[in-house]
Motif scaffolding. Structure first.
Motif, PDB file in Angstrom:
ATOM      1  N   VAL A  98       0.834  -1.207   0.000  1.00 15.46           N
ATOM      2  CA  VAL A  98       0.000   0.000   0.000  1.00 15.46           C
ATOM      3  C   VAL A  98       0.865   1.254   0.000  1.00 15.46           C
ATOM      4  N   ALA A  99       1.936   1.240   0.788  1.00 10.24           N
ATOM      5  CA  ALA A  99       2.808   2.413   0.847  1.00 10.24           C
ATOM      6  C   ALA A  99       3.421   2.707  -0.518  1.00 10.24           C
ATOM      7  N   ARG A 100       3.800   1.672  -1.226  1.00  9.79           N
ATOM      8  CA  ARG A 100       4.396   1.879  -2.550  1.00  9.79           C
ATOM      9  C   ARG A 100       3.373   2.441  -3.531  1.00  9.79           C
ATOM     10  N   ARG A 101       2.155   1.948  -3.469  1.00 11.51           N
ATOM     11  CA  ARG A 101       1.117   2.449  -4.371  1.00 11.51           C
ATOM     12  C   ARG A 101       0.769   3.904  -4.090  1.00 11.51           C
ATOM     13  N   SER A 102       1.028   4.340  -2.859  1.00 14.43           N
ATOM     14  CA  SER A 102       0.750   5.736  -2.518  1.00 14.43           C
ATOM     15  C   SER A 102       1.951   6.632  -2.770  1.00 14.43           C
ATOM     16  N   GLY A 103       2.986   6.096  -3.416  1.00 15.11           N
ATOM     17  CA  GLY A 103       4.128   6.907  -3.805  1.00 15.11           C
ATOM     18  C   GLY A 103       5.217   7.002  -2.774  1.00 15.11           C
ATOM     19  N   GLN A 104       5.189   6.159  -1.722  1.00 16.16           N
ATOM     20  CA  GLN A 104       6.212   6.204  -0.684  1.00 16.16           C
ATOM     21  C   GLN A 104       7.252   5.113  -0.919  1.00 16.16           C
ATOM     22  N   GLN A 105       8.376   5.234  -0.226  1.00 17.87           N
ATOM     23  CA  GLN A 105       9.419   4.214  -0.230  1.00 17.87           C
ATOM     24  C   GLN A 105       9.348   3.482   1.109  1.00 17.87           C
ATOM     25  N   ARG A 108      12.330   0.873   4.759  1.00 14.39           N
ATOM     26  CA  ARG A 108      12.734   1.082   6.148  1.00 14.39           C
ATOM     27  C   ARG A 108      11.530   1.247   7.070  1.00 14.39           C
ATOM     28  N   ARG A 109      10.418   1.731   6.532  1.00 18.47           N
ATOM     29  CA  ARG A 109       9.231   1.921   7.373  1.00 18.47           C
ATOM     30  C   ARG A 109       8.612   0.590   7.769  1.00 18.47           C
ATOM     31  N   ILE A 110       8.853  -0.437   6.965  1.00 15.85           N
ATOM     32  CA  ILE A 110       8.384  -1.761   7.353  1.00 15.85           C
ATOM     33  C   ILE A 110       9.073  -2.194   8.647  1.00 15.85           C
ATOM     34  N   TYR A 111      10.373  -1.874   8.769  1.00 14.74           N
ATOM     35  CA  TYR A 111      11.083  -2.178  10.014  1.00 14.74           C
ATOM     36  C   TYR A 111      10.476  -1.409  11.190  1.00 14.74           C
ATOM     37  N   ALA A 112      10.090  -0.158  10.946  1.00 16.62           N
ATOM     38  CA  ALA A 112       9.475   0.642  12.010  1.00 16.62           C
ATOM     39  C   ALA A 112       8.140   0.038  12.433  1.00 16.62           C
ATOM     40  N   GLY A 181      -8.309  -3.359   6.361  1.00 20.04           N
ATOM     41  CA  GLY A 181      -9.194  -2.455   7.083  1.00 20.04           C
ATOM     42  C   GLY A 181      -8.444  -1.632   8.114  1.00 20.04           C
ATOM     43  N   PHE A 182      -7.484  -2.265   8.780  1.00 21.17           N
ATOM     44  CA  PHE A 182      -6.673  -1.547   9.760  1.00 21.17           C
ATOM     45  C   PHE A 182      -5.895  -0.426   9.091  1.00 21.17           C
ATOM     46  N   LEU A 183      -5.263  -0.707   7.965  1.00 21.17           N
ATOM     47  CA  LEU A 183      -4.465   0.303   7.271  1.00 21.17           C
ATOM     48  C   LEU A 183      -5.337   1.443   6.761  1.00 21.17           C
ATOM     49  N   MET A 184      -6.505   1.136   6.278  1.00 15.31           N
ATOM     50  CA  MET A 184      -7.378   2.168   5.721  1.00 15.31           C
ATOM     51  C   MET A 184      -7.907   3.115   6.794  1.00 15.31           C
ATOM     52  N   THR A 185      -8.069   2.634   8.012  1.00 15.68           N
ATOM     53  CA  THR A 185      -8.636   3.464   9.073  1.00 15.68           C
ATOM     54  C   THR A 185      -7.593   4.092   9.983  1.00 15.68           C
ATOM     55  N   ARG A 186      -6.370   3.561   9.984  1.00 19.65           N
ATOM     56  CA  ARG A 186      -5.358   4.042  10.940  1.00 19.65           C
ATOM     57  C   ARG A 186      -4.040   4.416  10.270  1.00 19.65           C
ATOM     58  N   HIS A 189       1.631   8.593   8.174  1.00 20.80           N
ATOM     59  CA  HIS A 189       2.780   8.741   7.301  1.00 20.80           C
ATOM     60  C   HIS A 189       4.083   8.759   8.106  1.00 20.80           C
ATOM     61  N   GLY A 190       5.170   8.446   7.454  1.00 19.06           N
ATOM     62  CA  GLY A 190       6.491   8.562   8.047  1.00 19.06           C
ATOM     63  C   GLY A 190       6.868   7.385   8.915  1.00 19.06           C
ATOM     64  N   TRP A 191       8.111   7.412   9.371  1.00 17.60           N
ATOM     65  CA  TRP A 191       8.619   6.339  10.219  1.00 17.60           C
ATOM     66  C   TRP A 191       7.875   6.291  11.549  1.00 17.60           C
ATOM     67  N   SER A 192       7.685   7.465  12.145  1.00 18.17           N
ATOM     68  CA  SER A 192       6.991   7.492  13.437  1.00 18.17           C
ATOM     69  C   SER A 192       5.554   7.009  13.284  1.00 18.17           C
ATOM     70  N   GLY A 193       4.928   7.344  12.136  1.00 16.46           N
ATOM     71  CA  GLY A 193       3.579   6.865  11.898  1.00 16.46           C
ATOM     72  C   GLY A 193       3.529   5.361  11.750  1.00 16.46           C
ATOM     73  N   ALA A 194       4.528   4.800  11.058  1.00 20.93           N
ATOM     74  CA  ALA A 194       4.588   3.347  10.909  1.00 20.93           C
ATOM     75  C   ALA A 194       4.809   2.673  12.263  1.00 20.93           C
ATOM     76  N   PHE A 195       5.677   3.265  13.078  1.00 27.02           N
ATOM     77  CA  PHE A 195       5.928   2.696  14.407  1.00 27.02           C
ATOM     78  C   PHE A 195       4.652   2.721  15.246  1.00 27.02           C
ATOM     79  N   ARG A 196       3.917   3.828  15.186  1.00 26.57           N
ATOM     80  CA  ARG A 196       2.674   3.929  15.960  1.00 26.57           C
ATOM     81  C   ARG A 196       1.637   2.934  15.455  1.00 26.57           C
ATOM     82  N   MET A 197       1.560   2.755  14.139  1.00 30.48           N
ATOM     83  CA  MET A 197       0.648   1.744  13.606  1.00 30.48           C
ATOM     84  C   MET A 197       1.025   0.360  14.095  1.00 30.48           C
ATOM     85  N   GLY A 198       2.329   0.078  14.170  1.00 30.04           N
ATOM     86  CA  GLY A 198       2.770  -1.196  14.698  1.00 30.04           C
ATOM     87  C   GLY A 198       2.366  -1.383  16.150  1.00 30.04           C
ATOM     88  N   LEU A 199       2.477  -0.306  16.931  1.00 28.46           N
ATOM     89  CA  LEU A 199       2.029  -0.367  18.321  1.00 28.46           C
ATOM     90  C   LEU A 199       0.545  -0.704  18.407  1.00 28.46           C
TER      91      LEU A 199
END
Length: 264
Positions: A98-105, A108-112, A181-186, A189-199
């Motif tokens: 999803v991140a790639r389709r939205s134009g992001q790289q 590293r955010r997967i690790y976050a 569904g989780f990704l669409m609602t929560r 963006h960014g590394w900190s956003g990915a980390f918070r989503m992981g939390l």
């Protein structure tokens, strides 16, 4: 976030995309890290039920000082990593897609995202370490990390079985079973956003599986058969399309097992 929903894509397209663009992250998080964790678990378990010359023997003590508690917490944290990270693979793979389709790289955010997810299970491991300390203090857990009372075993099975019927269990399971569904609602963006989503996703998984993880006490914390069985069950519960019906069936079986221990 542009076009976050890959609902029309075949599941294999997501896997192909991950292997093509995020090969290193997928290899590290979904193969190497679980493999290292399981290797450590197997070594500890074989030592505990074998020669008792390694770290497992050092943990089998009545001394609950900081070094022993730290090693015990590390054991639980590694075990939770090996058991739970495979069940999070759909979330990690879909996030990269999803991140790639939205134009992001996303590499590293997967690790976050994974770091946030594992942080929650690391905190859970701290709580379980404290619980084991308490159970050992009241002589309900032996130095071999096994419950000493059949009634305590029955209580764990009954608790896990009843929890399978509770609405909070079903709500958390839906969050784990629907990474899209989780990704669409929560989405954030960014590394900190990915980390918070992981939390947040980790909280859902703990809410879904905490009672099942406590069954490790019932079967023996370092019992490889029990560890493997619970790991397979958690993966099946999250990935199989049975939803609430599956949890109710498993809950009933756990309750029956607890009752059988009491009345036999």
């Amino acid at each position: 976030m542009a076009d976050p929903a890959p609902s029309a894509e075949r599941p294999r397209t997501i896997l192909e995309s991950a292997l093509r663009h995020d090969r290193t992250a997928a290899l590290a998080l979904l193969i190497l890290l679980p493999l290292v964790s399981w290797t450590w678990i197997v070594i500890m378990a074989r030592d505990m039920y074998g020669p008792m010359t390694g770290a497992s023997a050092w943990m089998m003590t009545t001394r609950w000082d900081l070094p022993h508690l730290t090693l015990l917490w590390a054991m639980w944290a590694v075990m939770m990593t090996g058991m739970m990270l495979p069940s999070a693979s759909p979330m990690l793979l879909l996030y990269g897609f999803v991140a790639r389709r939205s134009g992001q790289q996303p590499a590293r955010r997967i690790y976050a995202l994974a770091a946030g997810y594992l942080t929650v299970w690391t905190v859970f491991s701290l709580g379980v370490t404290a619980l084991q300390r308490l159970l050992a203090k009241v002589l309900l857990v032996s130095p071999m990390m096994e419950i000493t009372s059949p009634y305590a075993n029955a209580a764990l099975l009954l608790m896990a079985g009843v929890y399978q019927f509770m609405p909070i269990k079903h709500a958390c399971l839906r969050g784990c079973q629907s990474p899209l569904g989780f990704l669409m609602t929560r989405w954030r963006h960014g590394w900190s956003g990915a980390f918070r989503m992981g939390l947040e996703h980790g909280v859902y998984c703990v809410g879904c599986c905490w009672a099942l993880m406590l069954l490790l006490f019932a079967g023996g914390v370092m019992n490889l058969v029990v560890i493997a069985a619970l790991t397979a069950f958690v993966v099946f519960e999250k990935l199989a399309p049975f939803g609430v019906h599956g949890t109710r069936i498993s809950g009933l079986l756990l309750i029956l097992a607890g009752v059988w221990i009491v009345v036999r």
